[in-house]
Write an enzyme that holds these catalytic residues in place. Structure first.
Site, PDB file in Angstrom:
ATOM      1  N   ALA A   1       0.807  -1.219   0.000  1.00 53.99           N
ATOM      2  CA  ALA A   1       0.000   0.000   0.000  1.00 53.99           C
ATOM      3  C   ALA A   1       0.843   1.272   0.000  1.00 53.99           C
ATOM      4  CB  ALA A   1      -0.971   0.005   1.178  1.00 53.99           C
ATOM      5  N   ILE A   2       2.020   1.188  -0.603  1.00 52.62           N
ATOM      6  CA  ILE A   2       2.926   2.339  -0.573  1.00 52.62           C
ATOM      7  C   ILE A   2       2.913   3.075  -1.912  1.00 52.62           C
ATOM      8  CG2 ILE A   2       5.397   2.974  -0.479  1.00 52.62           C
ATOM      9  CD1 ILE A   2       5.634   0.776   1.670  1.00 52.62           C
TER      10      ILE A   2
ATOM     11  N   HIS B   1       5.337   4.746  -3.859  1.00 53.77           N
ATOM     12  CA  HIS B   1       6.792   4.763  -3.827  1.00 53.77           C
ATOM     13  C   HIS B   1       7.380   6.079  -4.329  1.00 53.77           C
ATOM     14  CE1 HIS B   1       7.551   0.651  -2.572  1.00 53.77           C
ATOM     15  NE2 HIS B   1       6.536   0.269  -3.322  1.00 53.77           N
TER      16      HIS B   1
ATOM     17  N   LYS C   1      12.452  -4.987  -2.797  1.00 53.55           N
ATOM     18  CA  LYS C   1      12.719  -3.802  -1.995  1.00 53.55           C
ATOM     19  C   LYS C   1      12.899  -4.159  -0.525  1.00 53.55           C
ATOM     20  CE  LYS C   1      10.065  -0.722  -5.026  1.00 53.55           C
ATOM     21  NZ  LYS C   1       9.384  -1.730  -5.863  1.00 53.55           N
TER      22      LYS C   1
ATOM     23  N   ARG D   1       2.502 -10.619  -6.545  1.00 52.87           N
ATOM     24  CA  ARG D   1       2.845  -9.617  -7.545  1.00 52.87           C
ATOM     25  C   ARG D   1       3.047 -10.347  -8.873  1.00 52.87           C
ATOM     26  NH1 ARG D   1       6.124 -10.058  -2.494  1.00 52.87           N
ATOM     27  NH2 ARG D   1       7.959  -8.792  -2.909  1.00 52.87           N
TER      28      ARG D   1
ATOM     29  N   SER E   1       5.409  -4.433  -8.584  1.00 54.21           N
ATOM     30  CA  SER E   1       5.806  -3.233  -7.869  1.00 54.21           C
ATOM     31  C   SER E   1       6.685  -2.387  -8.789  1.00 54.21           C
ATOM     32  CB  SER E   1       6.606  -3.635  -6.627  1.00 54.21           C
ATOM     33  OG  SER E   1       6.975  -2.490  -5.917  1.00 54.21           O
TER      34      SER E   1
ATOM     35  N   CYS F   1     -19.982  -2.475  13.844  1.00 55.40           N
ATOM     36  CA  CYS F   1     -18.631  -2.984  14.138  1.00 55.40           C
ATOM     37  C   CYS F   1     -18.089  -2.187  15.313  1.00 55.40           C
ATOM     38  CB  CYS F   1     -17.731  -2.849  12.913  1.00 55.40           C
ATOM     39  SG  CYS F   1     -15.964  -2.989  13.258  1.00 55.40           S
TER      40      CYS F   1
ATOM     41  N   CYS G   1     -15.200  -2.607  17.110  1.00 51.71           N
ATOM     42  CA  CYS G   1     -13.767  -2.303  17.147  1.00 51.71           C
ATOM     43  C   CYS G   1     -13.447  -1.057  16.329  1.00 51.71           C
ATOM     44  CB  CYS G   1     -12.958  -3.474  16.603  1.00 51.71           C
ATOM     45  SG  CYS G   1     -13.193  -5.016  17.499  1.00 51.71           S
TER      46      CYS G   1
ATOM     47  N   CYS H   1     -11.295  -7.735  17.097  1.00 46.04           N
ATOM     48  CA  CYS H   1     -12.005  -9.024  17.195  1.00 46.04           C
ATOM     49  C   CYS H   1     -12.164  -9.687  15.839  1.00 46.04           C
ATOM     50  CB  CYS H   1     -13.336  -8.872  17.922  1.00 46.04           C
ATOM     51  SG  CYS H   1     -14.728  -8.415  16.878  1.00 46.04           S
TER      52      CYS H   1
END
Lengths: 495, 410
Positions: free
Chosen positions: A49-50, A52, A254, A318, A345, A409, A411, A450
């Site tokens: 989730a970066i 880059h 990476k 990937r 990536s 939810c 939490c 949970c």
């Protein structure tokens, strides 16, 4: 004016981004096709989730990656605002643990400068620990890349598709491509389990399956093999780094990243395990893989919590192409067939840039002049998240719909109103099979401490009601993953 | 301003509310479900109330009896507490949301009875595919007994605690095949009466085994099990697969204390619940705790009893503007005591001590060292909570601490 029909195969981050960009043009009719029940469920679902920085890809070896990564990074700064995608621009540190590592950091710095990456520099120990006090004391220095960020990858795909659909793109979900019709060297359309989709242009953004789709069009010069990466996510409240922490990279990866993902959970991963081409569905976590990640992460972040503090482990794949670079081109032998393949990536980062690249290919290589719409809506509003609202705002919403005041939810503080809005948005982009995952990716319900044991039964009730199905027919992640087998007496009746 | 806001409408919360009302306190009861009763409503089997109501009831019957005593109490369901604000030792705010919107009320005391959550598959290190058909035991129970959904037909259960065993019976009664109960420890985890279920329904129990992996495409298809040695280390070469469409995790409960930790309530790592005195008051003055949020109980009767105790604590707090300072005597864990509560005793009143042993033992003495109290027991098991009364007079004999231990009878 006859519209040019475009079929995009694959509603992941790449296909979705292409659909959005192509939705700007008056003379295109865009169809977005995916075999999954919802968008973003392939490669886009599980990754680091970066966004880059663009320093990593060697422009001599991987010119497409080098060019599109930095351009994608710059575009994301705009897209996250237009589309209200959850994000954070927190920067990255590529950490040197040995003296030799500095040599590699110098290479990265030089490469970054060549690729046009701004604001990078090498920081010494003193500055490093000011940037990241919890880092291992063995760290000697780092490459500091402030333009690195993080987003929610599936929320991003959802946002992009919602915007694309609002601008006229048609989706075909649960639609599996079975063949590509080519006549006289030109594409004619896509054969699917749901009938024939006519197309003048076919864009192959099929992720792990891009090689198979290409072969259907008679293009067979590349192969995709999956590279698996595994991850750990820990409970909230466990201290993680402020920046994205990378080790100094190796030739294939990476490296194992330590980061606090955008929901505030410490996350570590991925390792890199090459799988044979036929294992494109193998997203199982493994003991060995998770151990490798644990050991790797510990080198940068010695304060890992006890293992019992994990709330989730997962694996993603990937798509590694022959040659290693993105394959983005109009195929000469088959007019109208554009490969957007091997988007490994930094594919998430590059996606918006890839989309503009494809628009350019359509104009330049296929000679189709694109006519911009007079009215194209660049904006999309983020779904309501109870947890992000002030109490005053909740009370305003409750006046309109009391469901916004009711927590489903616990939490993650997701209200019934949030979930109803998710269902509305699922239907808007054509999600036909109700699934818990579709709700999860839009609302964050079931992703807390949970892991859904309290809220899942309640979400099932809401989905069953809103989709008009029996509760046991509600799925976890599409057909074949139904949460039950019938009513509670089904076996006793002997059915 | 309320005298007491009770957070959680399960047995502890209802019992606390009823007792508080009897004591003349102004009470508000909040629960985030659409109904009161908590987990009791999905526990349709008998075995409840033998101590508290002196007869054997089902969960819903037990809940119904308590609900009937709530007349005249202000109750809000579908009301989730978002925040507790410790405004002063004598005044707290409770912020909650419901279909009426977000509201903030002020109160002198809080009785926190939010129960527990279940440990899930990721917490116990299970790897493999993420597929439908993996449920915690409580979730499976909710699906079946609240919503009428049959989760699957070939079942493997992780954990031989009471919840797991009861679900083994429940699945069998509905015509499913329970293929195995897998227990990590070398002894079963449930009450003796529940272990009988395995014999009744011919369900194989694998002691010293663990589930390590689940594979399947959409649904669970097979489950990998491995044997462990006395140090709970996996023995390689002992792996085997069980084909099943459902995996039920019953691997223990963890008190729900997040709202409390946010305001600095001190937690006992061994119970997972707050450190409390003999009024069940936490380290934040005026905040009391009872039921599974305090420690994991095996009988609902004790849960209700703790609710009442907390209400009496709240009464004392309100009357005195705080619990009067005293010489608190620490109750500390000795040999073979895994957890205990309450942690501080005043010596001014008789106290029920709740404790669990770490490992089973036969022919033992439970000893409270500093005060010379000894109780002989034929057997102790981790599954069965020890509940022992210490008299005020006995407690006050101690200087500053009392060590509780379980040793072999000699």
């Amino acid at each position: 004016m006859d519209k040019v029909k475009v079929a995009i195969i694959g509603a992941g981050i790449t296909g979705a981004s292409i659909a959005r960009v192509l939705s700007k043009y008056e003379n295109l009719e865009v169809h977005l096709i995916d075999k999954n029940p919802d968008v973003g469920w392939g490669v886009s679902k599980a990754n680091t989730a970066i966004i880059h920085g663009g320093y990593d890809d060697d422009p001599d070896k991987y010119p497409m990656r080098a060019k599109l990564c930095i351009r994608g990074n710059r575009l994301w700064h705009q897209w996250v605002k237009e589309l209200e995608i959850p994000h954070v621009w927190n920067g990255a540190l590529i950490v040197a643990l040995k003296d030799e590592d500095f040599k590699e950091l110098e290479v990265l710095l030089e490469r970054g400068i060549r690729n046009g990456v701004p604001e990078m520099r090498i920081v010494d120990k003193d500055e490093l620990f000011k940037l990241e006090p919890g880092l291992t004391r063995e760290a000697l220095g780092a490459l500091w890349v402030p333009i690195v960020g993080q987003i929610g990858p599936i929320p991003a795909v959802i946002a992009i598709v919602e915007n694309a659909v609002a601008n006229g793109v048609k989706t075909h979900l649960e639609t599996e491509v079975r063949g590509i019709k080519v006549e006289n060297g030109e594409v004619r359309g896509v054969e699917t389990n749901n009938g024939f989709v006519e197309a003048d242009i076919i864009i192959n953004a099929a992720g792990l399956y891009a090689d198979e789709i290409a072969r259907m069009a008679g293009v067979d010069y590349f192969e995709i093999h999956p590279r698996k990466g595994e991850y750990w996510i820990f409970d909230e409240g466990i201290p993680g780094p402020k920046r994205v922490l990378f080790p100094t990279p190796t030739p294939i990866s990476k490296g194992i990243v330590v980061t606090t993902e955008i929901s505030g959970h410490l996350m570590i991963g991925p390792n890199a395990q090459d799988l044979p081409p036929e294992e494109k569905e193998n997203t199982a976590t493994t003991r060995e893989g998770l151990e490798e990640v644990w050991k790797g992460a510990k080198k940068l972040w010695p304060q890992l919590p006890p293992r019992s503090k994990v709330i989730r482990t997962f694996a993603g794949l990937r798509p590694e192409p022959t040659g290693g670079d993105f394959i983005i081109k109009a195929e000469g032998e088959v007019w109208g067939f554009i490969n957007v393949a091997g988007i490994r990536s930094p594919g998430l980062t590059s996606a918006p840039a890839i989309a503009y690249e494809v628009a350019e290919i359509i104009q330049r290589d296929l000679g189709i002049e694109l006519v911009e719409k007079k009215k194209w809506n660049p904006y999309r509003r983020e779904i309501t998240h109870f947890f992000a609202l002030s109490y005053e705002k909740v009370n305003e919403l409750v006046k309109r719909n009391p469901a916004y005041g009711k927590i489903v939810c616990r939490c993650n503080k997701v209200s019934e109103g949030d979930i109803l809005e998710a269902v509305e948005r699922m239907k808007f982009i054509g999600v036909k099979t109700p699934s818990i995952d579709s709700v999860k990716f839009r609302t964050k319900a079931t992703t807390g401490t949970c892991q859904g044991s309290f809220c899942r039964p309640r979400i099932i009730q809401i989905l069953a009601r809103e989709y008009g199905v029996s509760p046991w027919e509600v799925t976890l992640k599409g057909k074949g993953s139904e949460i039950g087998i019938g009513d509670v007496k089904v076996l006793v009746r002997g059915e | 301003m309320y005298d007491v806001v009770v957070i959680g409408g399960g047995p502890a919360g209802m019992a606390a509310t009823i007792r508080a009302k009897e004591l003349g306190l102004k009470v508000l009861l909040l629960d985030d479900n659409d109904y009161l009763g908590g987990i009791l409503l999905q526990c349709i089997h008998p075995g409840f109330g033998i101590h508290y109501f002196k007869e054997e009831l089902t969960g819903p019957e037990f809940a119904y009896r308590l609900m009937n005593k709530l007349d005249g109490v202000e109750v809000k369901t579908s009301a989730r507490v978002l925040e507790i604000i410790n405004y002063s030792d004598l005044e707290k705010f409770v912020v909650f949301t419901s279909p009426e919107g977000v509201q903030k009320v002020s109160t002198k005391t809080i009785i926190y009875t939010a129960g527990a959550r279940e440990r899930h598959a990721f917490e116990i290190g299970i790897v493999g595919d993420r597929v439908a058909g993996i449920y915690t035991a409580g979730e499976a129970q909710t699906l079946m007994d609240i919503y009428g959904i049959m989760p699957g037909k070939e079942i493997v259960i992780v954990g031989s605690g009471d919840v797991g065993l009861i679900m083994a019976r429940r699945f069998s009664l509905e015509g499913a095949k329970v293929k195995a109960v897998i227990e990590l420890m070398p002894y079963p985890g449930g009450l003796a009466r529940n272990i009988m279920i395995l014999k009744d329904f011919n369900i194989p129990l694998y002691l010293s085994h663990k589930v390590v992996e689940v594979r399947g495409r959409g649904r669970v298809e097979k489950i990998k099990v491995v044997k462990v040695d006395e140090n709970l280390r996996e023995i390689s070469g002992t792996e085997f697969w069980i084909e099943a469409d459902t995996l039920v995790i019953s691997a223990g409960l963890i008190p729900n204390v997040k709202l409390l930790t946010e305001i600095g309530v001190v937690i006992d790592p061994s119970t997972g619940g707050p450190i409390v005195n003999d009024r069940l008051e936490t380290s934040v003055p005026g905040i009391f705790v009872a039921g599974n949020a305090l420690l994991i109980n095996d009988l609902v009767d004790y849960v209700a009893e703790q609710g009442e105790l907390a209400a009496e604590g709240a009464k004392e707090f309100i009357e005195n503007g705080g619990i009067p300072s005293k010489r608190w005597i620490r109750l500390v864990k000795g040999e073979n005591i895994r957890l205990l509560a309450p942690h501080y005793l005043s010596g001014e009143r008789d106290v029920w001590i709740y404790a669990r042993v770490a490992r089973p033992m036969e022919d033992v003495v439970v000893e409270f060292v500093e005060i010379g109290k000894k109780i002989k027991l034929p057997v102790v098991k981790p599954a069965e909570m020890l509940r022992i009364k210490l008299r005020a007079k006995e407690i006050s004999k101690a200087e500053d601490k009392i060590t509780m231990k379980v040793v072999k009878h000699e």
